[in-house]
Each structure stands twice: as structure tokens, then as C-alpha cells.
Write a protein that holds these residues in place. Structure first.
Motif, mmCIF file in Angstrom:
data_model
loop_
_atom_site.group_PDB
_atom_site.id
_atom_site.type_symbol
_atom_site.label_atom_id
_atom_site.label_comp_id
_atom_site.label_asym_id
_atom_site.label_seq_id
_atom_site.Cartn_x
_atom_site.Cartn_y
_atom_site.Cartn_z
ATOM 1 N N THR A 193 0.818 -1.200 0.000
ATOM 2 C CA THR A 193 0.000 0.000 0.000
ATOM 3 C C THR A 193 0.859 1.260 0.000
ATOM 4 O O THR A 193 2.073 1.195 0.204
ATOM 5 N N ARG A 194 0.222 2.382 -0.219
ATOM 6 C CA ARG A 194 0.949 3.649 -0.376
ATOM 7 C C ARG A 194 1.886 3.924 0.797
ATOM 8 O O ARG A 194 3.029 4.331 0.610
ATOM 9 N N SER A 195 1.401 3.697 1.969
ATOM 10 C CA SER A 195 2.193 4.008 3.163
ATOM 11 C C SER A 195 3.205 2.929 3.491
ATOM 12 O O SER A 195 4.109 3.142 4.302
ATOM 13 N N GLY A 196 3.025 1.773 2.875
ATOM 14 C CA GLY A 196 3.854 0.624 3.228
ATOM 15 C C GLY A 196 3.317 -0.146 4.412
ATOM 16 O O GLY A 196 3.930 -1.124 4.839
ATOM 17 N N GLY A 197 2.154 0.259 4.903
ATOM 18 C CA GLY A 197 1.628 -0.365 6.101
ATOM 19 C C GLY A 197 1.025 -1.734 5.891
ATOM 20 O O GLY A 197 0.889 -2.505 6.850
ATOM 21 N N SER A 198 0.648 -2.037 4.660
ATOM 22 C CA SER A 198 0.040 -3.340 4.384
ATOM 23 C C SER A 198 0.628 -3.938 3.119
ATOM 24 O O SER A 198 0.948 -3.210 2.177
ATOM 25 N N THR A 199 0.747 -5.258 3.138
ATOM 26 C CA THR A 199 1.198 -5.990 1.958
ATOM 27 C C THR A 199 0.302 -7.214 1.772
ATOM 28 O O THR A 199 -0.225 -7.759 2.749
ATOM 29 N N TYR A 200 0.147 -7.622 0.527
ATOM 30 C CA TYR A 200 -0.662 -8.781 0.187
ATOM 31 C C TYR A 200 0.115 -9.582 -0.844
ATOM 32 O O TYR A 200 0.744 -9.006 -1.728
ATOM 33 N N TYR A 201 0.049 -10.911 -0.732
ATOM 34 C CA TYR A 201 0.867 -11.775 -1.579
ATOM 35 C C TYR A 201 0.036 -12.898 -2.191
ATOM 36 O O TYR A 201 -0.957 -13.346 -1.620
#
Length: 122
Positions: A51-59
């Protein structure tokens, strides 16, 4: 925004590589940024997104636990750390920014970079 993926190469199975996606023209921090890959004869598939902030990732399930996406907005760059590589990870890897729709679908992404080739030997 222009994106350039780099860092690909030849690695043995079990090895690691770190790919970079460098942006120019606009702040990458404005976008959720994804990685996709395309193996010869196959469709482009989702790898992961940050995400933009780097707070979430999905794989994708196929890379979960082995790949990690991070971003450094001060360097306008997103990274894909790939560990425990397998021959089936061999593909051209692309980065792109999400414009609309699902995180997991390539059609919703724009400004695709040229891609970088990752080859994993057995």
C-alpha cells in the motif's frame, strides 16, 4: 510516472534476489504498487502489492512466506525480496501502480515498467 524494474539475474534454487522498482516523474508514495510476473507461455500473474504508506502488503499464495515487498518513499523505490527461490519462480518480473479495482488483477494497474528477468536453476 515511469517505472524501472531491476535486480534480476540467474540464481540457484534456494537462493535469494532483491528486485527494485524505481520511479521517476512522480512520487511513488501516491500509489499502491504491485509486482507481477510472467513466465514463458503463461499469463501475467500477481505476486504481491504494497500500500501507499507501506503499512500493508498482500501476496499470492505461491510466494507467501518467501517473498517480501517493502518500500522506501524517500528513494521513490519499491523492493521485492525473494528468498528460497524455486525453478517455478522463473519469469520476467514487472512492477506497476494500481489505478483501480482489485489488488490481484493486472488490468487495474498502470505504468508498467519494462520488467527484469529472474531465472532460477535447479
Amino acid at each position: 510516472v515511469q517505472l524501472q524494474a531491476s535486480g534480476g539475474g540467474l540464481v540457484q534454487a534456494g537462493g535469494s534476489l532483491r528486485l527494485s522498482c524505481a520511479a521517476s516523474g512522480r512520487a511513488l508514495s501516491s500509489y499502491h504498487t504491485g509486482w507481477f510476473r510472467q513466465a514463458p507461455g503463461k499469463e501475467r500473474e500477481f505476486v504481491g502489492v504494497v500500500t501507499r504508506s507501506g503499512g500493508s502488503t498482500y501476496y499470492a499464495d505461491s510466494v507467501k512466506g518467501r517473498f517480501t515487498i517493502s518500500r522506501d518513499n524517500t528513494k521513490n523505490t519499491v523492493y521485492l525480496q525473494m528468498n528460497s527461490l524455486k525453478p517455478e519462480d522463473t519469469a520476467v518480473y514487472y512492477c506497476a501502480v494500481r489505478a483501480s479495482g482489485s489488488y490481484y488483477v493486472a488490468d487495474g494497474y498502470r505504468f508498467w515498467g519494462q520488467g527484469t528477468l529472474v531465472t532460477v536453476s535447479s
